[in-house]
Design an enzyme around this catalytic site. Structure first.
Site, short mmCIF file in Angstrom:
data_model
loop_
_atom_site.label_atom_id
_atom_site.label_comp_id
_atom_site.label_asym_id
_atom_site.label_seq_id
_atom_site.Cartn_x
_atom_site.Cartn_y
_atom_site.Cartn_z
N LYS A 232 -0.03 -13.14 15.22
CA LYS A 232 -1.49 -13.14 15.12
C LYS A 232 -2.01 -14.29 14.25
CE LYS A 232 -3.32 -10.14 12.39
NZ LYS A 232 -3.92 -9.01 11.68
N THR A 233 -1.45 -14.43 13.04
CA THR A 233 -1.92 -15.49 12.14
C THR A 233 -1.56 -16.86 12.68
OG1 THR A 233 -1.72 -14.02 10.23
CG2 THR A 233 -1.79 -16.37 9.79
N ASP B 99 -8.23 -11.49 9.59
CA ASP B 99 -7.73 -10.12 9.49
C ASP B 99 -8.71 -9.02 9.88
OD1 ASP B 99 -5.55 -8.42 8.85
OD2 ASP B 99 -6.44 -7.96 6.92
N ARG C 134 0.83 -1.20 0.00
CA ARG C 134 0.00 0.00 0.00
C ARG C 134 0.87 1.26 0.00
NH1 ARG C 134 -1.97 1.09 4.16
NH2 ARG C 134 -0.88 -0.40 5.51
N SER D 118 2.30 -6.71 12.78
CA SER D 118 3.11 -7.67 12.04
C SER D 118 4.25 -8.20 12.90
CB SER D 118 3.68 -7.00 10.79
OG SER D 118 4.49 -7.88 10.06
N LYS E 115 -8.13 -3.07 1.66
CA LYS E 115 -8.05 -2.14 2.78
C LYS E 115 -8.90 -0.90 2.55
CE LYS E 115 -5.49 -4.55 5.51
NZ LYS E 115 -6.15 -5.21 6.67
N ARG F 192 2.62 -12.22 -1.22
CA ARG F 192 1.29 -12.49 -0.67
C ARG F 192 0.60 -13.63 -1.41
NH1 ARG F 192 -0.84 -9.58 3.94
NH2 ARG F 192 0.51 -7.76 4.19
N HIS G 93 -9.16 -4.80 13.54
CA HIS G 93 -8.08 -5.39 12.75
C HIS G 93 -7.54 -6.56 13.57
CE1 HIS G 93 -3.96 -4.91 10.62
NE2 HIS G 93 -4.76 -5.66 9.91
#
Length: 537
Positions: free
Chosen positions: A243-244, A258, A60, A239, A201, A323, A221
């Site tokens: 989390k994942t 997410d 982004r 990041s 996003k 990604r 988020h």
């Protein structure tokens, strides 16, 4: 205009000012992949996933994201370096230029929606310049049925024209690329960048405005999963905090990885897919994501091992931000539809490279709001020899760059949710260092972190003894099943206790300094949860 595919009878592109030569409506993933290959815009890997490059922009571009400042947004959006204003008149002219640019082209159009809870469904129409970007939208947004497509009226339009270059001197942008959100016209206008995450996003930002502002729904988020007894857990983290990894649990159903909303009745996924980082991906470390990269999935900016079509996931020659996009049902234990009941446990994940915060601690409501608005983690400063000082990172609500409203609005809404259901537990989890800061201590073992989260979710910490942290005030359990008790109180893990006290005070000062920019709009309860800075320490 030639029109192919499952046409939405409620929409005419000409009414949007777009006179395409060919409009391909709601093509299947297989057809989109085929067209991408024919146009030379991508190749297949050896598992059947489509690989494409996003060009100049591999992430982004936050400085080139704007919000139209008008009657809806002028007094509600938190204007500044995150939410940059754009004039309505300039938007209208730029929209017309983009629409004219897309005229005469072959375009790919898709009906989609966001929010798995039907009460908050947001219908989205996407018009793409490339077929693989349309595949991304199929994978990431929720997918209406054929009967819904026939008559779906869209609430929002995404117009994505990566080949269009703005003239900053004329168009009012910062440079040739831009993403502009217009809440009055309900349009997200994207030009000059093929990075697909701008679309994902963009809608997230819209929901971060609409849901709290209009419906008192907390937009988040975070990732979410659900146990066999229906207990929902939320995982917040920047990041690198895990989390994942920590929300991926074979014994719990994945609601989403997410973006979520928390209403009076549900926790619901905004999306219909996952957009996973895949740098250093392996079947051993993240088997679910690895297995999801199959026909219908999209890989961005990856590279093959030489002479093969096997992806080298360690290759960061294009970007570290490689990604994988895929529908959520590519994950074997996903929950469909993607929503559950009220959360029972909330985890704030931080990678504290200072080694100060406890590996697990329980937060009061005030502390939950304070740490939510802080959104803290720390990163190692660099890889040069001798550089061992960590860098602090604060991102309000664990996603500051996506928040149109002032961060206190989200923090106070969290507080109201916790007040309405006092049985919700909020935990701070430090996945970072123990026994000293980075360079001296050691990284917390993943097995210990998993054991602590499991103990919290299964109620094994409901009746154990707790000790308050002397600086941050959070409650630290003195025993956790399958975790050595000596690591639970971080000061005890440091050989030099005075050094710990000094570093704890330094970290507290950083928290206080960061919070200062929110303090004037924060309520007394949030302010009361600040860490205790020792003067002269």
């Amino acid at each position: 205009m030639q029109e192919n595919g499952k046409k939405n009878q409620a929409v005419n592109l000409a009414d949007l000012g777009i006179n395409a030569a060919v409009a391909n409506w709601n093509l299947s993933p297989a057809d989109l992949v085929k067209k991408t290959l024919e146009l030379g815009q991508g190749v297949l890997n050896d598992t059947g996933a489509l690989c494409a490059d996003t060009g100049k922009f591999t992430g982004r571009s936050p400085k080139d994201k704007f919000t139209v400042k008008d009657a809806i947004t002028e007094h509600s959006v938190d204007w500044g370096d995150v939410n940059i204003p754009f004039a309505p008149e300039a938007f209208d002219k730029l929209y017309d230029k983009v629409a004219a640019y897309m005229g005469g082209k072959e375009l790919w159009v898709r009906d989609a929606y966001a929010c798995a809870d039907p009460a908050y469904r947001l219908n989205v129409l996407v018009v793409n310049e490339t077929p693989w970007a349309n595949l991304f939208c199929n994978d990431l947004f929720l997918r209406p049925t054929d009967s819904e497509i026939a008559t779906q009226k869209h609430d929002w339009l995404i117009l994505q024209a990566p080949g269009f270059q703005a003239d900053p001197a004329v168009d009012g942008t910062r440079q040739a690329n831009f993403t502009i959100v217009n809440f009055t016209r309900k349009v997200i206008l994207i030009g000059g960048s093929a990075y697909t995450g701008e679309m994902k996003k963009g809608i997230f930002g819209v929901l971060n405005f609409v849901l709290p502002h209009n419906h008192k729904v907390l937009s988040m988020h975070c990732s979410a999963n659900e146990g066999k007894d229906g207990d929902v857990a939320l995982f917040f983290g920047l990041s690198g905090t895990g989390k994942t990894t920590l929300s991926a649990d074979p014994d719990r159903a994945l609601i989403g990885d997410d973006e979520h909303g928390w209403s009076e009745n549900s926790v619901f996924n905004f999306e219909g897919g996952c957009y996973a980082k895949c740098i250093d991906l392996s079947a051993e470390k993240e088997p679910q994501i690895y297995a999801a990269i199959k026909p219908g999935a999209l890989l961005e900016n990856t590279r093959f091992y030489e002479g093969t079509n096997t992806v080298d996931y360690t290759n960061a020659s294009v970007t570290e931000n490689t990604r994988a996009a895929y529908p959520i049902d590519f994950i074997s234990n996903c929950k469909v539809p993607s929503y559950g009941g009220q959360p029972k446990n909330i985890f704030f994940l931080t990678c504290d490279a200072f080694g100060i915060l406890p590996p697990i601690s329980k937060l009061t409501r005030a502390q939950a709001m304070y740490h939510f608005i802080s959104g803290y983690t720390a990163k190692v400063a660099g890889t040069e020899v001798g550089v061992t000082e960590p860098q602090t990172t604060f991102s309000a609500c664990f996603g500051r760059v996506f928040l149109p409203l002032h961060p206190t609005r989200y923090a106070e809404l969290l507080g109201k949710k916790l007040e309405a259901d006092p049985n919700v537990n909020v935990w701070l989890i430090n996945t970072g260092w123990s026994g000293g800061a980075y360079g001296t201590g050691s990284r917390m073992k993943l097995s210990y972190t998993r054991a602590m989260i499991t103990a919290a979710m299964t109620g094994q910490l409901d009746n154990v003894a707790y000790e308050a942290h002397p600086v941050f005030g959070v409650l630290m359990p003195t025993t956790v099943p399958n975790v050595p008790s000596e690591i639970l109180i971080p000061r005890n893990t440091w050989a030099d206790k005075e050094a710990y006290d000094k570093k704890a005070n330094e970290l507290a000062q950083l928290f206080v300094k960061n919070f200062a920019k929110y303090a004037d709009q924060a309520n007394d309860e949030i302010r009361s949860a600040a860490p205790k800075v020792m003067v002269g320490a």
